[in-house]
Write a protein that holds these residues in place. Sequence first.
Motif, PDB file in Angstrom:
ATOM      1  N   GLU A   1       0.823  -1.213   0.000  1.00 12.14           N
ATOM      2  CA  GLU A   1       0.000   0.000   0.000  1.00 12.14           C
ATOM      3  C   GLU A   1       0.861   1.269   0.000  1.00 12.14           C
ATOM      4  N   GLN A   2       1.986   1.224   0.728  1.00 11.56           N
ATOM      5  CA  GLN A   2       2.863   2.394   0.837  1.00 11.56           C
ATOM      6  C   GLN A   2       3.946   2.419  -0.246  1.00 11.56           C
ATOM      7  N   GLU A   3       3.904   1.443  -1.156  1.00  9.99           N
ATOM      8  CA  GLU A   3       4.884   1.329  -2.240  1.00  9.99           C
ATOM      9  C   GLU A   3       6.309   1.231  -1.694  1.00  9.99           C
ATOM     10  N   VAL A   4       6.436   0.451  -0.642  1.00 13.24           N
ATOM     11  CA  VAL A   4       7.742   0.217  -0.010  1.00 13.24           C
ATOM     12  C   VAL A   4       8.316  -1.085  -0.545  1.00 13.24           C
TER      13      VAL A   4
ATOM     14  N   ASP B   1       8.462 -11.899   1.764  1.00 12.29           N
ATOM     15  CA  ASP B   1       9.359 -12.046   0.615  1.00 12.29           C
ATOM     16  C   ASP B   1       9.199 -10.904  -0.382  1.00 12.29           C
ATOM     17  N   SER B   2       8.138 -10.119  -0.238  1.00 15.92           N
ATOM     18  CA  SER B   2       7.841  -9.069  -1.208  1.00 15.92           C
ATOM     19  C   SER B   2       8.712  -7.826  -1.038  1.00 15.92           C
ATOM     20  N   VAL B   3       9.467  -7.748   0.071  1.00 16.34           N
ATOM     21  CA  VAL B   3      10.325  -6.575   0.277  1.00 16.34           C
ATOM     22  C   VAL B   3      11.791  -6.984   0.292  1.00 16.34           C
ATOM     23  N   GLU B   4      12.630  -6.049  -0.124  1.00 13.19           N
ATOM     24  CA  GLU B   4      14.072  -6.272  -0.087  1.00 13.19           C
ATOM     25  C   GLU B   4      14.618  -5.728   1.241  1.00 13.19           C
ATOM     26  N   PRO B   5      15.114  -6.602   2.116  1.00  9.28           N
ATOM     27  CA  PRO B   5      15.632  -6.108   3.395  1.00  9.28           C
ATOM     28  C   PRO B   5      16.979  -5.421   3.226  1.00  9.28           C
ATOM     29  N   VAL B   6      17.123  -4.258   3.839  1.00  4.85           N
ATOM     30  CA  VAL B   6      18.389  -3.531   3.834  1.00  4.85           C
ATOM     31  C   VAL B   6      18.871  -3.492   5.278  1.00  4.85           C
TER      32      VAL B   6
ATOM     33  N   THR C   1      15.284   5.832  12.409  1.00  2.00           N
ATOM     34  CA  THR C   1      13.901   6.306  12.449  1.00  2.00           C
ATOM     35  C   THR C   1      13.798   7.816  12.228  1.00  2.00           C
ATOM     36  N   LEU C   2      14.881   8.435  11.786  1.00  7.65           N
ATOM     37  CA  LEU C   2      14.864   9.866  11.490  1.00  7.65           C
ATOM     38  C   LEU C   2      14.959  10.162   9.998  1.00  7.65           C
ATOM     39  N   LEU C   3      15.673   9.312   9.256  1.00  8.12           N
ATOM     40  CA  LEU C   3      15.949   9.627   7.852  1.00  8.12           C
ATOM     41  C   LEU C   3      14.969   9.004   6.847  1.00  8.12           C
ATOM     42  N   PRO C   4      14.562   7.748   6.990  1.00  4.61           N
ATOM     43  CA  PRO C   4      13.600   7.204   6.024  1.00  4.61           C
ATOM     44  C   PRO C   4      12.252   7.938   6.095  1.00  4.61           C
ATOM     45  N   ASP C   5      11.543   7.949   4.985  1.00  8.25           N
ATOM     46  CA  ASP C   5      10.280   8.688   4.879  1.00  8.25           C
ATOM     47  C   ASP C   5       9.117   7.958   5.544  1.00  8.25           C
ATOM     48  N   TYR C   6       9.263   6.634   5.735  1.00 10.40           N
ATOM     49  CA  TYR C   6       8.170   5.804   6.260  1.00 10.40           C
ATOM     50  C   TYR C   6       8.690   4.952   7.415  1.00 10.40           C
TER      51      TYR C   6
END
Length: 219
Positions: A78-81, A97-102, A149-154
């Motif tokens: 939904e958030q296009e993450v 599995d749908s997200v790429e972990p960094v 938790t300060l730099l990413p937008d979501y």
Amino acid sequence: MSDSKDEILGRVRNALKNVPENEHPEDVSVSRAYLQEGSLTGQKLVSLFARRTGEYKAKVRRIKKEELKSTISVACREQEVKRLVIPPGFPPEWLPDSVEPVHDKPEEPLTHQELDESDGVITTCALAIAQTGSIILDAGEGQGRRALTLLPDYHLCIVREDQVVELVPEAFVHFDQQIKEEGSPMTFISGPSATSDIELNRVEGVHGPRRLEVFIVGS
């Protein structure tokens, strides 16, 4: 600026002029007449936290533990993450599995640019306060360092129902010994990052994520 500083310090000195030289702060008792312990328990407590957090424009979902992985997948879609920052100690079995972990690793931390270029971050929390709809991070397992938790937008934050207390004083008591012994940095989050300019126009994402989503997880 110098004149203002002198004025402020002058007022402080004037306020302290009647204090005896041999008096120490610990010698004076401080009244604690305010409410220090709440009365809410169970679902009433959790419902208050969910309502207050939502009032800050955070998106709140109440789910069961077994629904975590699938609901995280839905939220990210939904958030296009697609690229999600993962702090040390975050349970890997919760990641879809749908997200790429960094992964942010202590021995190889992500740069500020890498954090800024990610689509978001997911964390657990240390405690939550129903009275104010606040979430507390203490850099523990699954939370990571403050920059995450300060730099990413979501920011997607996982809160267990048993981590919710009613009042702010209860939260301070909870962390009192930890702060004294470890000096852990504490971050209080009450909704997405926002401020208002002189005309009271709300601006989001000034010093943290513009979008905050909270999953309240029951047993």
